[in-house]
Design an enzyme around this catalytic site. Structure first.
Site, PDB file in Angstrom:
ATOM      1  N   ASP A  44       0.852  -1.176   0.000  1.00 42.98           N
ATOM      2  CA  ASP A  44       0.000   0.000   0.000  1.00 42.98           C
ATOM      3  C   ASP A  44       0.898   1.239   0.000  1.00 42.98           C
ATOM      4  OD1 ASP A  44      -2.444   1.410   0.148  1.00 42.98           O
ATOM      5  OD2 ASP A  44      -2.225   1.624   2.313  1.00 42.98           O
TER       6      ASP A  44
ATOM      7  N   ASP B 193      -0.260   5.002   1.057  1.00 48.98           N
ATOM      8  CA  ASP B 193      -0.500   5.866   2.210  1.00 48.98           C
ATOM      9  C   ASP B 193      -0.463   5.051   3.497  1.00 48.98           C
ATOM     10  OD1 ASP B 193      -1.011   8.421   0.853  1.00 48.98           O
ATOM     11  OD2 ASP B 193      -2.764   7.401   0.046  1.00 48.98           O
TER      12      ASP B 193
END
Length: 259
Positions: free
Chosen positions: A13, A15
Site C-alpha cells: 500500500d 498511504d
C-alpha cells in the site's frame, strides 16, 4: 502455520506504508531502492482513483521516492481492467478525475451520459449535485453501478474528507442499488495486480497499514501479509479482528533486510 514459499514479489500500500500526509516514512526510500535492485516484481497499490500512475510517480519522486509508473497500481486501473473484461468496448458515465477517465479511455471505453452500460463512481474533491443527480437517474433507468473503492473517508491536512464510499451510500439510498466495489478489500484488485506483475500469490506478500482493507484483501487473495504500524491500525487493534496478518512490524524500515 504452513510453510510458505520464499518471497518472490512484493505488493505494498502507499498511504500509511510508504508516505504519511505527504511525507516519506523513514526507510521507504531504501525499501524501494532495494526492490528495484532485486529485480523482483513489485507494485505500489492505492485505492485512490484521482491520479494516473504517471501523476503518482511524479508526486512520489517529489518526495524522494523513485517508483516507476509501471509499478503503480490504482483502483482506477483495476476498475478499467474489470470493466474491459466484463463488457469490452462498453460505455460509462463517470464521476471522477483524470486517473479514472484516462484508465477507462485506455481500456477502450466511451464516456457518455446517453444510456451508458455503467455508472462509475470514483474519487474527486468536487462532487457536484448535478453529477450525482444524473448518476441516480441513469442507475434508475438501468445502468449498472460500479464504484472504484469503498473508503468512506480520506485524509487531508485539514482533517477527514468524505470519500467514495460515503458518496456511493448516498446514491444507494436514492436508488436502492448497491454498487460493486472493485478496490481493496476486494481480492479482485489484488489478483489483477498479481497478474499485472506476473506474480503468484503463494510467493507474494502484501504490506499494508489497515487490517480491514490491505490485510484482508491480501489474505483472501492467498498472499502472505505484513501489517505496518505507521498508518491507521494500531498494535492494540489487531486482536479485535477475526483474522491475523502473517507478521506485524513497526514500519517499512523493518522489512528492508527481507528484500
Amino acid at each position: 502455520m504452513a510453510e510458505r514459499k520464499p518471497i518472490e514479489s512484493w505488493l505494498t500500500d502507499m498511504d500509511g506504508v510508504l508516505i504519511h500526509e505527504g511525507t516519506p516514512i523513514p526507510g521507504a526510500d531504501e525499501f524501494i531502492r532495494r526492490l528495484k535492485e532485486s529485480g523482483k516484481p513489485f507494485l505500489v497499490l492505492t485505492n485512490n482513483s484521482i491520479y494516473t500512475p504517471r501523476d503518482l510517480a511524479a508526486r512520489l519522486s517529489g518526495m524522494g521516492l523513485e517508483v516507476p509508473e509501471e509499478c503503480i497500481w490504482t483502483s482506477a486501473l483495476a476498475t478499467a481492467k474489470f470493466l474491459a473484461g466484463q463488457r469490452p468496448g462498453g460505455t460509462a458515465y463517470v464521476i471522477g478525475e483524470a486517473g479514472l477517465t484516462t484508465a477507462l479511455y485506455q481500456a477502450g471505453y466511451v464516456l457518455t451520459d446517453n444510456n451508458p452500460d455503467y455508472v462509475v463512481l470514483g474519487e474527486t474533491r468536487t462532487y457536484s449535485f448535478e453529477a450525482l443527480t444524473k448518476a441516480i437517474r441513469l442507475i434508475n433507468a438501468g445502468s449498472r453501478f460500479i464504484c472504484t473503492n469503498p473508503d468512506e473517508t480520506g485524509p487531508s491536512t485539514e482533517g477527514v474528507l468524505p470519500a467514495t464510499g460515503s458518496v456511493a451510500a448516498l446514491i444507494t439510498k436514492a436508488t436502492g442499488v448497491e454498487p460493486y466495489f472493485v478496490g481493496k478489500p476486494n481480492p479482485l484488485m489484488m489478483r489483477e495486480a498479481l497478474n499485472t506483475a506476473g506474480a503468484h500469490s503463494e510467493s507474494a506478500v502484501m504490506i499494508g497499514d489497515r487490517m480491514d482493507t490491505d490485510i484482508v484483501a491480501g489474505l483472501e487473495a492467498g498472499m502472505e501479509t505484513v501489517l505496518v504500524l505507521t498508518g491507521l491500525t494500531a498494535a492494540e487493534d489487531v486482536e479485535r479482528f477475526p483474522y491475523r496478518p502473517t507478521r506485524v512490524v513497526k514500519s517499512i524500515a523493518d522489512l528492508i533486510a527481507l528484500v
